[in-house]
Design a protein around this motif. Structure first.
Motif, PDB file in Angstrom:
ATOM      1  N   ALA A  83      -1.594  19.039 -11.224  1.00 14.26           N
ATOM      2  CA  ALA A  83      -1.833  17.641 -11.598  1.00 14.26           C
ATOM      3  C   ALA A  83      -2.170  16.844 -10.348  1.00 14.26           C
ATOM      4  CB  ALA A  83      -0.601  17.049 -12.270  1.00 14.26           C
ATOM      5  N   VAL A  84      -2.621  15.628 -10.574  1.00 13.32           N
ATOM      6  CA  VAL A  84      -2.671  14.647  -9.501  1.00 13.32           C
ATOM      7  C   VAL A  84      -1.321  13.931  -9.492  1.00 13.32           C
ATOM      8  CG1 VAL A  84      -3.785  12.582  -8.584  1.00 13.32           C
ATOM      9  CG2 VAL A  84      -5.153  14.339  -9.740  1.00 13.32           C
ATOM     10  N   TYR A  85      -0.690  13.926  -8.343  1.00 16.41           N
ATOM     11  CA  TYR A  85       0.631  13.316  -8.207  1.00 16.41           C
ATOM     12  C   TYR A  85       0.498  11.941  -7.561  1.00 16.41           C
ATOM     13  CZ  TYR A  85       2.987  17.555  -9.656  1.00 16.41           C
ATOM     14  OH  TYR A  85       3.446  18.624 -10.401  1.00 16.41           O
ATOM     15  N   TYR A  86       1.148  10.968  -8.186  1.00 18.01           N
ATOM     16  CA  TYR A  86       1.091   9.589  -7.724  1.00 18.01           C
ATOM     17  C   TYR A  86       2.496   9.108  -7.375  1.00 18.01           C
ATOM     18  CZ  TYR A  86      -3.427   9.507 -10.164  1.00 18.01           C
ATOM     19  OH  TYR A  86      -4.702   9.768 -10.602  1.00 18.01           O
ATOM     20  N   CYS A  87       2.602   8.305  -6.339  1.00 18.11           N
ATOM     21  CA  CYS A  87       3.854   7.607  -6.143  1.00 18.11           C
ATOM     22  C   CYS A  87       3.687   6.162  -6.578  1.00 18.11           C
ATOM     23  CB  CYS A  87       4.380   7.709  -4.712  1.00 18.11           C
ATOM     24  SG  CYS A  87       3.520   6.750  -3.491  1.00 18.11           S
ATOM     25  N   GLY A  88       4.777   5.613  -7.048  1.00 21.62           N
ATOM     26  CA  GLY A  88       4.777   4.241  -7.517  1.00 21.62           C
ATOM     27  C   GLY A  88       6.023   3.545  -7.012  1.00 21.62           C
ATOM     28  N   GLN A 139       0.846  -1.193   0.000  1.00 20.05           N
ATOM     29  CA  GLN A 139       0.000   0.000   0.000  1.00 20.05           C
ATOM     30  C   GLN A 139       0.876   1.236   0.000  1.00 20.05           C
ATOM     31  OE1 GLN A 139      -2.717  -0.534   3.361  1.00 20.05           O
ATOM     32  NE2 GLN A 139      -4.354  -0.881   1.882  1.00 20.05           N
ATOM     33  N   LEU A 140       0.483   2.196  -0.815  1.00 14.52           N
ATOM     34  CA  LEU A 140       1.163   3.484  -0.890  1.00 14.52           C
ATOM     35  C   LEU A 140       0.147   4.583  -0.614  1.00 14.52           C
ATOM     36  CD1 LEU A 140       3.160   2.915  -4.205  1.00 14.52           C
ATOM     37  CD2 LEU A 140       3.988   2.577  -1.877  1.00 14.52           C
ATOM     38  N   VAL A 141       0.469   5.487   0.296  1.00 14.33           N
ATOM     39  CA  VAL A 141      -0.448   6.559   0.644  1.00 14.33           C
ATOM     40  C   VAL A 141       0.275   7.892   0.499  1.00 14.33           C
ATOM     41  CG1 VAL A 141      -1.938   7.550   2.403  1.00 14.33           C
ATOM     42  CG2 VAL A 141      -1.694   5.053   2.221  1.00 14.33           C
ATOM     43  N   GLU A 142      -0.188   8.702  -0.452  1.00 17.08           N
ATOM     44  CA  GLU A 142       0.400  10.023  -0.679  1.00 17.08           C
ATOM     45  C   GLU A 142      -0.292  11.065   0.193  1.00 17.08           C
ATOM     46  OE1 GLU A 142       0.135   8.150  -4.926  1.00 17.08           O
ATOM     47  OE2 GLU A 142      -1.114   8.285  -3.137  1.00 17.08           O
ATOM     48  N   SER A 143       0.441  12.105   0.514  1.00 15.74           N
ATOM     49  CA  SER A 143      -0.114  13.238   1.245  1.00 15.74           C
ATOM     50  C   SER A 143       0.714  14.473   0.931  1.00 15.74           C
ATOM     51  CB  SER A 143      -0.118  12.974   2.756  1.00 15.74           C
ATOM     52  OG  SER A 143       1.203  12.782   3.227  1.00 15.74           O
ATOM     53  N   GLY A 144       0.175  15.640   1.310  1.00 20.32           N
ATOM     54  CA  GLY A 144       0.927  16.872   1.149  1.00 20.32           C
ATOM     55  C   GLY A 144       0.488  17.751  -0.001  1.00 20.32           C
ATOM     56  N   LEU A 180       5.739  23.036  -2.113  1.00 14.99           N
ATOM     57  CA  LEU A 180       5.001  21.985  -1.426  1.00 14.99           C
ATOM     58  C   LEU A 180       5.934  20.797  -1.266  1.00 14.99           C
ATOM     59  CD1 LEU A 180       1.488  21.828  -3.182  1.00 14.99           C
ATOM     60  CD2 LEU A 180       1.929  22.527  -0.820  1.00 14.99           C
ATOM     61  N   ARG A 181       5.679  19.999  -0.224  1.00 16.48           N
ATOM     62  CA  ARG A 181       6.410  18.745  -0.076  1.00 16.48           C
ATOM     63  C   ARG A 181       5.405  17.602  -0.005  1.00 16.48           C
ATOM     64  NH1 ARG A 181      10.589  16.193   4.373  1.00 16.48           N
ATOM     65  NH2 ARG A 181       8.686  15.987   5.629  1.00 16.48           N
ATOM     66  N   LEU A 182       5.513  16.706  -0.949  1.00 15.22           N
ATOM     67  CA  LEU A 182       4.672  15.525  -0.965  1.00 15.22           C
ATOM     68  C   LEU A 182       5.368  14.387  -0.235  1.00 15.22           C
ATOM     69  CD1 LEU A 182       3.457  15.525  -4.685  1.00 15.22           C
ATOM     70  CD2 LEU A 182       2.519  16.765  -2.716  1.00 15.22           C
ATOM     71  N   SER A 183       4.573  13.562   0.408  1.00 16.14           N
ATOM     72  CA  SER A 183       5.081  12.371   1.083  1.00 16.14           C
ATOM     73  C   SER A 183       4.333  11.154   0.572  1.00 16.14           C
ATOM     74  CB  SER A 183       4.889  12.471   2.596  1.00 16.14           C
ATOM     75  OG  SER A 183       5.567  13.584   3.133  1.00 16.14           O
ATOM     76  N   CYS A 184       5.018  10.033   0.574  1.00 11.09           N
ATOM     77  CA  CYS A 184       4.383   8.771   0.202  1.00 11.09           C
ATOM     78  C   CYS A 184       4.846   7.719   1.197  1.00 11.09           C
ATOM     79  CB  CYS A 184       4.759   8.372  -1.215  1.00 11.09           C
ATOM     80  SG  CYS A 184       4.156   6.738  -1.698  1.00 11.09           S
ATOM     81  N   ALA A 185       3.917   7.270   2.020  1.00 11.55           N
ATOM     82  CA  ALA A 185       4.218   6.241   3.017  1.00 11.55           C
ATOM     83  C   ALA A 185       3.899   4.868   2.432  1.00 11.55           C
ATOM     84  CB  ALA A 185       3.398   6.482   4.275  1.00 11.55           C
ATOM     85  N   ALA A 186       4.858   3.978   2.540  1.00  9.97           N
ATOM     86  CA  ALA A 186       4.712   2.666   1.923  1.00  9.97           C
ATOM     87  C   ALA A 186       4.640   1.568   2.977  1.00  9.97           C
ATOM     88  CB  ALA A 186       5.885   2.410   0.989  1.00  9.97           C
ATOM     89  N   SER A 187       3.724   0.667   2.775  1.00 17.01           N
ATOM     90  CA  SER A 187       3.665  -0.517   3.644  1.00 17.01           C
ATOM     91  C   SER A 187       4.277  -1.669   2.869  1.00 17.01           C
ATOM     92  CB  SER A 187       2.218  -0.832   4.029  1.00 17.01           C
ATOM     93  OG  SER A 187       1.464  -1.125   2.880  1.00 17.01           O
ATOM     94  N   ILE A 188       5.578  -1.694   2.857  1.00 18.43           N
ATOM     95  CA  ILE A 188       6.331  -2.736   2.154  1.00 18.43           C
ATOM     96  C   ILE A 188       7.373  -3.244   3.122  1.00 18.43           C
ATOM     97  CG2 ILE A 188       7.750  -3.307   0.151  1.00 18.43           C
ATOM     98  CD1 ILE A 188       6.749  -0.740  -1.150  1.00 18.43           C
ATOM     99  N   ARG A 189       7.348  -4.521   3.342  1.00 20.73           N
ATOM    100  CA  ARG A 189       8.277  -5.088   4.313  1.00 20.73           C
ATOM    101  C   ARG A 189       9.716  -4.868   3.880  1.00 20.73           C
ATOM    102  NH1 ARG A 189       6.732 -10.838   6.541  1.00 20.73           N
ATOM    103  NH2 ARG A 189       4.993  -9.521   7.161  1.00 20.73           N
ATOM    104  N   THR A 190       9.956  -4.943   2.584  1.00 22.45           N
ATOM    105  CA  THR A 190      11.314  -4.782   2.075  1.00 22.45           C
ATOM    106  C   THR A 190      11.451  -3.458   1.334  1.00 22.45           C
ATOM    107  OG1 THR A 190      10.675  -6.033   0.111  1.00 22.45           O
ATOM    108  CG2 THR A 190      11.741  -7.251   1.897  1.00 22.45           C
ATOM    109  N   PHE A 191      10.914  -2.369   1.916  1.00 22.30           N
ATOM    110  CA  PHE A 191      10.889  -1.052   1.286  1.00 22.30           C
ATOM    111  C   PHE A 191      12.255  -0.644   0.785  1.00 22.30           C
ATOM    112  CE2 PHE A 191       9.435   3.175   0.479  1.00 22.30           C
ATOM    113  CZ  PHE A 191      10.456   4.030   0.860  1.00 22.30           C
TER     114      PHE A 191
END
Length: 118
Positions: free
Chosen positions: A92-97, A3-8, A18-29
């Motif tokens: 734009a809409v900003y996405y993290c991948g 799961q990836l959750v963007e904010s900011g 602006l500063r965007l953040s993307c929190a990742a729920s990845i065990r091996t991030f």
């Protein structure tokens, strides 16, 4: 499950930051590459920036070089996009991948809206 959750995101005037953040729920991030992409109104999704798993290698689209900075904190499973000197065309809409290569990315966040007013 990744799961990836963007904010900011938000509304900012031209020239602002602006500063965007993307929190990742990845065990091996720390083994995954991370990237930021954006999709403006009526446009296709485009690459913005990417960072290697160690943070030692970064890549940027020509349109954001010198204004945007991608970084990551592997201890927090988070990737950031610092955006300075924003322009209306950055709206734009900003996405993290993320993925082992990225791009192309295997997983995507839901996106966060960035609007730059002139």
């Amino acid at each position: 499950q990744v799961q990836l959750v963007e904010s900011g995101g938000g509304l900012v005037q031209a020239g602002g930051s602006l500063r965007l953040s993307c929190a990742a729920s990845i065990r091996t991030f720390k083994t995954y590459r991370m990237g930021w992409f954006r999709q403006g109104p009526g446009k296709e999704r485009e690459f913005v920036a990417a960072i290697s798993w160690s943070g030692g290698i970064t890549n940027y689209a020509d349109s954001v070089k010198g204004r945007f900075t991608i970084s990551r904190d592997n201890a927090k499973n988070t990737v950031y996009l610092q955006m300075n000197n924003l322009k209306p065309e950055d709206t734009a809409v900003y996405y993290c991948g993320t993925g082992t290569v990225c791009p192309p990315c295997d997983y995507w966040g839901q996106g966060t809206q960035v609007t730059v007013s002139s």
